[in-house]
Design a protein around this motif. Structure first.
Motif: not given
Ligand code: NAP
Length: 300
Positions: A1-6, A202-205, A215-223, A254-261
Motif C-alpha cells: 500500500m502506497n499512501t500519501a498520508l504521513l 487479519a489479527l493485526c488489522r 525479528g522478521c524484516p518488514e513482516l507487517v505490510k501496510g494493509d 513506508d507503507e504505514a502512513g495511515h497509522a496514527a503514529a
C-alpha cells in the motif's frame, strides 16, 4: 500500500533523552540525600561483537547519568560455577544495585539458572522468574526494559489505554510476553501472535495498538495496519538493499502512513531500552533503600 498520508513518527530518541535527563537529576538527588551512588553491574561472557557493543553503550550511559558502572568481561569458556560465584558476589555487594547478564550466553551455560541466580531485587533486566511472576500477577516487579519503553511511549501518545485492542506479534520471554502482560495490566484486550498463528494479517488489522517483535524484516505490510492504529516496531534487522547494508524494523515503515503514529527503526524503541535499564537501576536502588524519596521518574 502506497499512501500519501504521513503517520506521526514517535521520537524514541528524544523520549529517551528526556528520560535520561530526568534520571540524571534523580541520581543527583539520591547522592545528595544519601551520600550513596547507585551502581549497575553488567556481566558479559564471551566476545560476541554485538553484545560487546551493547555492553560498552550501557557502561557509557550509566556513567553519563552519574551512576557507578561495573563491567565484568569473562572468557567464552567460563564455567557455570565461576559465573555463579561472581553473581553471588554481586548480589552481596552494597555498591551494586542492579545486575544484568548480557544475553545470549554461550551454549554450555544454563541461561535460566544464571538469570535466576541474580537477586530478584537487583534484576534490572526483569528476567528473573520472580519478577516475571510478579508482573503476571499484578505485583510490584522490575519490568523488562524493552517492553517498559514501549509502554511508556504508548501511554505518552494515547494516555489511557483501557479497552483498546492490542496485538503483540512475537511471544519471546524478553519482549512479547512481558509486553502482553503490561498491556493487560492497562486493561487492553490483548492478542499475541507467533509463528504458528493463523491469519496474522487479519489479527493485526484488529489492533488499535500493534507491537511487533518478530525479528522478521518488514513482516507487517501496510494493509495489515488498521487506519489510525499506533504501531510500535521493536524489530532490529540488518538487510542488504540497493547495494547498501541497512537496519530495518519488523514493519514496512513506508507503507504505514495511515497509522496514527509509528516508531521508526532506528531511533524508536532502541534508545528507550537503555534508558529504561537506567531507570530500573534507579528504581532498584530506591527499593533497596526504602527511606529514599525522590520524584518518581518512571510511572507506568
Ligand atoms: P525471538 O526470541 O526470536 O522471538 C520472536 C518471536 O516472533 C517468536 O515468538 C516467534 O514465534 C515470532 N515470530 C517469528 N516469525 C513470525 C511470523 N512470521 N509471524 C508471527 N510471529 C513470528 O525475538 P525477540 O528477542 O523477541 O526479538 C524480536 C525482535 O526485536 C528482533 O528483531 C530483535 O532484534 C528486536 N529487539 C529489539 C530490542 C530493542 O531494544 N529495540 C530489544 C530486544 C529485541 P515462535 O514463538 O512461534 O517462534
Amino acid at each position: 500500500m502506497n499512501t500519501a498520508l504521513l503517520a506521526e513518527r514517535i521520537d524514541g530518541k528524544g523520549f529517551a533523552a528526556t528520560l535520561v535527563n530526568q534520571l540524571t537529576d534523580e541520581v543527583n538527588d539520591i547522592k545528595a540525600a544519601t551520600g550513596l551512588t547507585p551502581g549497575l553491574a553488567v556481566v558479559l561472557v564471551g566476545e560476541d561483537p554485538a553484545s560487546s557493543v551493547y555492553v560498552s553503550a550501557k557502561h557509557r550511559q550509566t556513567l553519563a547519568i552519574g551512576m557507578q558502572s561495573f563491567v565484568h568481561r569473562l572468557p567464552a569458556d567460563t564455567a557455570q560455577a565461576d559465573l555463579m560465584t561472581l553473581l553471588d558476589a554481586l548480589n552481596a555487594a552494597n555498591e551494586v544495585n542492579g545486575i544484568l547478564v548480557q544475553l545470549p550466553l554461550p551454549a554450555h551455560l544454563d541461561t535460566h539458572a544464571v538469570i535466576n541466580a541474580i537477586d530478584p531485587d537487583k534484576d534490572v533486566d526483569g528476567f528473573h522468574i520472580l519478577n516475571a511472576g510478579r508482573l503476571a500477577t499484578g505485583q510490584d516487579a522490575l519490568v523488562p526494559c524493552t517492553p517498559l519503553g514501549c509502554l511508556m511511549m504508548l501511554k505518552d501518545r494515547l494516555g489511557n489505554l483501557e479497552g483498546l485492542n492490542a496485538v503483540v506479534v512475537g511471544k519471546s520471554n524478553i519482549v512479547g510476553k512481558p509486553m502482553a502482560q503490561l498491556l493487560m495490566a492497562e486493561n487492553c484486550t490483548v492478542s499475541v501472535a507467533h509463528s504458528k498463528s493463523r491469519d496474522v494479517p487479519a489479527l493485526c488489522r484488529s489492533a488499535d495498538i500493534l507491537v511487533v517483535a518478530a525479528g522478521c524484516p518488514e513482516l507487517v505490510k501496510g494493509d495489515w495496519i488498521k487506519p489510525g492504529a499506533v504501531v510500535i516496531d521493536v524489530g532490529i534487522n540488518r538487510i542488504e538493499r540497493d547495494g547498501r547494508s541497512r537496519i530495518v524494523g519488523d514493519v514496512a515503515f513506508d507503507e504505514a502512513g495511515h497509522a496514527a503514529a509509528i516508531t521508526p527503526v532506528p531511533g524508536g524503541v532502541g534508545p528507550m531500552t537503555i534508558a529504561c535499564l537506567l531507570a530500573n537501576t534507579v528504581t532498584a536502588f530506591k527499593r533497596q533503600h526504602h527511606h529514599v524519596t525522590t520524584k518518581a521518574v518512571v510511572a507506568v
